[in-house]
Design a protein around this motif. Structure first.
Motif, short mmCIF file in Angstrom:
data_model
loop_
_atom_site.label_atom_id
_atom_site.label_comp_id
_atom_site.label_asym_id
_atom_site.label_seq_id
_atom_site.Cartn_x
_atom_site.Cartn_y
_atom_site.Cartn_z
N GLU A 199 51.42 42.37 44.37
CA GLU A 199 51.35 42.19 43.08
C GLU A 199 49.63 41.26 43.38
O GLU A 199 49.03 41.01 42.40
N ASN A 200 49.67 40.55 44.35
CA ASN A 200 48.66 39.81 44.56
C ASN A 200 47.28 40.60 44.65
O ASN A 200 46.48 40.24 44.11
N VAL A 201 47.44 41.50 45.37
CA VAL A 201 46.24 42.54 45.50
C VAL A 201 46.10 43.30 44.06
O VAL A 201 45.10 43.60 43.70
N MET A 202 47.17 43.49 43.26
CA MET A 202 46.76 44.13 42.11
C MET A 202 46.03 43.27 41.11
O MET A 202 45.18 43.93 40.44
N ILE A 203 46.18 41.94 41.26
CA ILE A 203 45.30 41.03 40.49
C ILE A 203 43.62 41.35 40.74
O ILE A 203 43.25 41.44 39.76
N GLY A 204 43.34 41.76 42.03
CA GLY A 204 41.94 42.07 42.30
C GLY A 204 41.80 43.50 41.65
O GLY A 204 40.83 43.76 41.07
N ALA A 205 42.55 44.48 41.54
CA ALA A 205 42.43 45.77 41.31
C ALA A 205 42.19 45.79 39.71
O ALA A 205 41.58 46.69 39.05
N PHE A 206 42.95 44.75 38.95
CA PHE A 206 42.89 44.89 37.56
C PHE A 206 41.29 44.46 37.08
O PHE A 206 41.21 44.68 35.94
N LEU A 207 40.65 43.91 38.01
CA LEU A 207 39.19 43.88 37.67
C LEU A 207 38.56 45.19 37.07
O LEU A 207 37.65 45.33 36.28
N ARG A 208 39.04 46.31 37.90
CA ARG A 208 38.41 47.63 37.60
C ARG A 208 39.30 48.37 36.68
O ARG A 208 38.55 49.55 36.23
N THR A 209 40.48 48.16 36.34
CA THR A 209 41.26 49.15 35.40
C THR A 209 42.32 47.90 34.98
O THR A 209 42.71 47.08 35.10
N ALA A 210 42.64 48.81 33.65
CA ALA A 210 43.70 47.96 32.62
C ALA A 210 44.99 48.71 32.93
O ALA A 210 45.99 48.43 32.38
#
Length: 246
Positions: A96-107
């Motif tokens: 979940e921590n890493v998903m926070i970064g990934a959400f910068l590029r996708t919703a």
């Protein structure tokens, strides 16, 4: 230059922490920023990332003036960073921590999860995806923060003392990780006190002292520069280095 500072200064009251520094990093390069404590390298680093606004001068990213842009906007453009003290979300899992970064590029949650898992595999934390972040020690937290930054798909990754507090074996593993990241095409800027890291990774270093750049070049060459030796060890050591220089 992919990331460039032009005449950057930062003044805190009477303290000129950074004094008219112009420097840049080319695409594909690993640049090290070094200097004794209080030399100004961390303040300069923070001017590049947008966490500190320069008093004067400009910061360009991909040829675009981003001096007035927030760290979040710079991240959208492809500039990511880590912090000296890892800033993890302890109430979340590693994934979940890493998903926070990934959400910068996708919703899309599924896309963010897939991206996060891919990054965790890259940094060697794939088997810890469901582990609560609060259970990680210092090495794990530092690696997790790097993973979250990578999930934003940066063009440039700035590492702020990512090896601090690690034992020699952990430092070697971290060096291998940074090499792996660089091989994916990410340009790197590293602030570091562990000289093994700088000499192993950086193709070029910039040395700061009293807010100014005093030397620049290949690490081993720069560390023989009398002005650099003097900045770290004092004038007597600098004179000795100059006397023995070829």
């Amino acid at each position: 230059m992919l990331l460039e500072a032009k005449g950057v200064s930062k003044v805190f009251g009477r303290l000129r922490a950074v004094d008219n520094v112009s420097a840049g990093v080319a695409q594909g390069e690993i640049l090290g920023l070094i200097g004794p404590n209080g030399a100004g390298k961390s303040t300069f680093f923070n001017c590049l990332t947008g966490d500190v606004a320069p008093t004067s001068g400009a910061v360009l990213f991909g040829g675009e003036d981003v001096t007035a842009r927030s760290p979040e906007r710079r991240a959208e453009l492809g500039l990511a960073r880590t912090f000296q003290l890892p800033q993890t979300f302890d109430g979340m899992t590693v994934l979940e921590n890493v998903m926070i970064g990934a959400f910068l590029r996708t919703a899309e949650t599924r896309e963010a999860r897939d991206r996060a898992r891919s990054v965790l595999d890259l940094v060697g934390m794939g088997d810890l995806a469901d582990t609560p972040a609060r259970t990680l020690g210092t090495p794990g937290r530092k690696r997790l923060e790097i993973a979250r930054a990578l999930a934003t798909e940066p063009k440039v990754l700035l590492l702020d003392e990512a090896m601090a507090g690690l034992n020699p074996a952990e430092v070697r593993r971290a060096i291998d990780l940074v090499r792996s990241i660089h091989e994916t095409g990410v340009t790197l800027v590293i602030v570091e006190h562990v000289m093994e890291v700088i000499t192993s990774l950086a193709g070029r270093v910039i040395v700061f002292h009293q807010g100014q750049e005093i030397a620049s070049g290949p690490p081993r060459e720069v560390m023989r520069d009398p002005s650099v030796v003097e900045a770290y060890l004092g004038k007597r050591a600098g004179r000795k280095a100059g006397a023995h220089a070829p």
